[in-house]
Design an enzyme around this catalytic site. Structure first.
Site, PDB file in Angstrom:
ATOM      1  N   ASP A  60      -6.363  -4.528  11.196  1.00  0.00           N
ATOM      2  CA  ASP A  60      -5.786  -3.043  10.713  1.00  0.00           C
ATOM      3  C   ASP A  60      -6.759  -1.437  11.721  1.00  0.00           C
ATOM      4  OD1 ASP A  60      -4.009  -1.239   9.566  1.00  0.00           O
ATOM      5  OD2 ASP A  60      -4.474  -1.336   8.483  1.00  0.00           O
ATOM      6  N   ASP A  80      -9.797   4.432  11.516  1.00  0.00           N
ATOM      7  CA  ASP A  80      -8.923   2.984  12.258  1.00  0.00           C
ATOM      8  C   ASP A  80      -9.028   2.753  14.257  1.00  0.00           C
ATOM      9  OD1 ASP A  80      -7.417   1.800   9.785  1.00  0.00           O
ATOM     10  OD2 ASP A  80      -6.710   3.727   9.798  1.00  0.00           O
ATOM     11  N   ASP A 112     -11.169   7.111   7.029  1.00  0.00           N
ATOM     12  CA  ASP A 112     -10.846   5.905   7.555  1.00  0.00           C
ATOM     13  C   ASP A 112      -9.910   6.455   8.669  1.00  0.00           C
ATOM     14  OD1 ASP A 112      -8.686   3.829   7.118  1.00  0.00           O
ATOM     15  OD2 ASP A 112      -7.481   4.855   6.359  1.00  0.00           O
ATOM     16  N   HIS A 138      -7.956  -6.584   5.118  1.00  0.00           N
ATOM     17  CA  HIS A 138      -7.529  -5.669   6.586  1.00  0.00           C
ATOM     18  C   HIS A 138      -9.320  -4.859   6.440  1.00  0.00           C
ATOM     19  CE1 HIS A 138      -3.044  -4.137   5.771  1.00  0.00           C
ATOM     20  NE2 HIS A 138      -3.667  -5.114   5.873  1.00  0.00           N
ATOM     21  N   ASP A 149      -9.502  -2.752   2.436  1.00  0.00           N
ATOM     22  CA  ASP A 149      -9.341  -3.041   3.645  1.00  0.00           C
ATOM     23  C   ASP A 149     -10.959  -1.953   3.828  1.00  0.00           C
ATOM     24  OD1 ASP A 149     -10.109  -0.663   5.789  1.00  0.00           O
ATOM     25  OD2 ASP A 149      -7.317  -0.816   5.949  1.00  0.00           O
ATOM     26  N   TRP A 164       1.109  -1.692   0.035  1.00  0.00           N
ATOM     27  CA  TRP A 164       0.008  -0.287   0.147  1.00  0.00           C
ATOM     28  C   TRP A 164       1.037   1.038   0.038  1.00  0.00           C
ATOM     29  CZ3 TRP A 164      -0.206   4.070   3.761  1.00  0.00           C
ATOM     30  CH2 TRP A 164      -0.858   4.598   3.427  1.00  0.00           C
ATOM     31  N   LYS A 205      -7.268   2.981  -1.851  1.00  0.00           N
ATOM     32  CA  LYS A 205      -7.277   3.413  -1.006  1.00  0.00           C
ATOM     33  C   LYS A 205      -7.950   5.009  -1.469  1.00  0.00           C
ATOM     34  CE  LYS A 205      -6.222   5.962   3.484  1.00  0.00           C
ATOM     35  NZ  LYS A 205      -5.545   6.010   4.460  1.00  0.00           N
ATOM     36  N   HIS A 252     -10.886   2.061   3.456  1.00  0.00           N
ATOM     37  CA  HIS A 252     -10.410   2.552   2.128  1.00  0.00           C
ATOM     38  C   HIS A 252     -11.661   2.590   1.214  1.00  0.00           C
ATOM     39  CE1 HIS A 252      -6.323   1.328   3.438  1.00  0.00           C
ATOM     40  NE2 HIS A 252      -6.521   1.821   3.894  1.00  0.00           N
ATOM     41  N   GLU A 283      -3.189  -3.124  -2.275  1.00  0.00           N
ATOM     42  CA  GLU A 283      -4.628  -2.206  -1.080  1.00  0.00           C
ATOM     43  C   GLU A 283      -4.696  -1.186  -2.002  1.00  0.00           C
ATOM     44  OE1 GLU A 283      -5.530  -1.495   3.815  1.00  0.00           O
ATOM     45  OE2 GLU A 283      -3.288  -2.139   2.665  1.00  0.00           O
TER      46      GLU A 283
END
Length: 416
Positions: free
Chosen positions: A324, A294, A292, A284, A257, A183, A226, A260, A224
């Site tokens: 993640d 997390d 995003d 993820h 993810d 990524w 985003k 993302h 990955e």
């Protein structure tokens, strides 16, 4: 009534719905989730002392952050004792361990810089997944693999190639395949004049990274995407369309993810489509709040839907599941345990669903019964099966694990 007796009652209740709880528990025991090391130290790593860059940000200042590899390993050990099953650890390249004054920049990293991690994993029967670290470095201020500066781009290409060699070292030493996920944070804050050029350079860089020979039965390279990041609000080079197309055309994995994408997009809906065209995919799992961000994975609707799509499509052996997130505002051990156990609970819930019968009801147009049974299932005794699963795997049941976290915080974390 003890846990086993409650489980036996739950078993009979689920049996009436056509679900075998013993089979569900057995299936869950085989699922290995990749636990990210960076929750333990707020994504700092050990190779640089600078601030986080690349659109990544941690908030909070909860005491006890791991400040060296040994503290991080100690914390991982503590978390794993409270999580049922056997799992993997997920490392970033920035977690290389240098000793006796040695140091290597990221383009010169070698397997020997991770031998302590291999020893740690081998002693515990864990696998290792890996990630090149294309952020928090002087040469990652704006562009990495899409940079117009050939020296910077070549630096990061060599980093990617080095990480493939390290990933194969992990897989060979541990006899467990390694997922190596790429990524990059490359992008622009405002409207770009050229969207194609950076992506063409990114494509060329990836081609050069993948020219590094490796055993594809040992290393699964993933890419990955985003949608945006802090400082890259208007344009990201590694968009979803770019990454999915590149992966499909080059025989590597797409990694999704669920933080993302645009806020109204859900990864759960993407999984079945991806499974139609890919032998394996990677995830993820995180929790985005407005962006995003997390946050720690909860037992929420999207986590449950992600698990449903994996299980109902018989894809437990086709989807690499990793977590993640990084929350510095709460106890970091607790954050790991809550997220991992919630992902497992979601998978268990999916395994305790009569998926084939529900498909049949949909296919025959009996949506009335499907709705009624789906809603009824929501109040079935999942918790009793979960508690049995935890006890069977020798970890604390219910909230008993939190007492151990509090004791660890008092005895270990607060003394750092």
């Amino acid at each position: 009534m003890n846990i086993l007796e409650r489980y036996k009652q739950a078993k009979e209740i689920y049996k009436k719905m056509g679900v075998d709880t013993d089979k569900a528990v057995e299936s869950l025991e085989k699922v290995s989730i990749s636990m990210h090391c960076w929750q333990g130290d707020d994504v700092c790593g050990f190779d640089n002392k600078g601030e986080l860059t690349g659109g990544i940000q941690t908030t909070g200042n909860y005491p006890g952050k791991a400040s060296n590899p040994w503290e991080l390993m100690e914390d991982i050990d503590m978390a794993m004792k409270l999580i049922p099953g056997k799992h993997k650890i997920n490392l970033h390249a920035s977690y290389a361990i240098f000793e006796d004054g040695e140091w290597a920049d990221r383009d010169k990293l070698m397997p020997e810089h991770f031998k302590k991690w291999v020893g740690f994993a081998k002693e515990r029967g864990l696998g290792i997944d890996f990630n090149p670290t294309f952020f928090s470095h002087p040469k990652a201020e704006q562009f990495t693999l899409s940079s117009m500066d050939e020296d910077i781009r070549n630096f990061w290409i060599e980093h990617g190639r080095a990480c493939i060699r390290i990933s194969e070292y992990f897989a060979t030493e541990l006899s467990i395949p390694c997922v190596m996920n790429i990524w990059i944070p490359d992008g622009l804050k405002d409207v770009p004049a050229d969207r194609l050029g950076p992506r063409a350079r990114f494509k060329d860089s990836l081609d050069k990274i993948l020219s590094q020979p490796y055993d594809k039965s040992k290393v699964y390279v993933a890419l990955e995407s985003k949608v945006f990041g802090i400082g890259m609000e208007s344009y990201t080079v590694g968009s979803s369309e770019f990454c999915i197309n590149y992966a499909a055309n080059n025989g590597i994995l797409s990694l999704m993810d669920n933080g993302h994408y645009h806020p109204t997009e859900v990864v759960s809906d993407k999984i079945p489509s991806m499974l139609l065209f890919n032998d394996k995919i990677a995830l993820h799992v995180t929790r985005g709040v407005r962006w995003d961000s997390d946050h720690v994975v909860l037992y929420d609707d999207e986590t449950k839907e992600i698990a449903k799509e994996i299980v109902r499509n018989n894809a437990l052996d086709r989807v690499f599941i990793a977590l993640d997130y990084f929350d510095a505002s709460i106890n970091r051990i607790s954050a790991w345990v809550v997220g991992m156990r919630n992902m497992q609970k979601a998978l268990l819930s999916a395994l305790l669903t009569p998926n084939e019968e529900f498909k049949r009801l949909q296919d025959t147009g009996n949506t009335t019964r499907l709705m009624a049974y789906t809603e009824e299932l929501k109040t079935y005794p999942l918790g009793d099966v979960w508690n049995y699963f935890c006890e069977k795997n020798g970890v604390p049941v219910g909230t008993d694990w939190f007492e151990q976290v509090e004791k660890y915080e008092k005895d270990v974390l607060l003394s750092r």
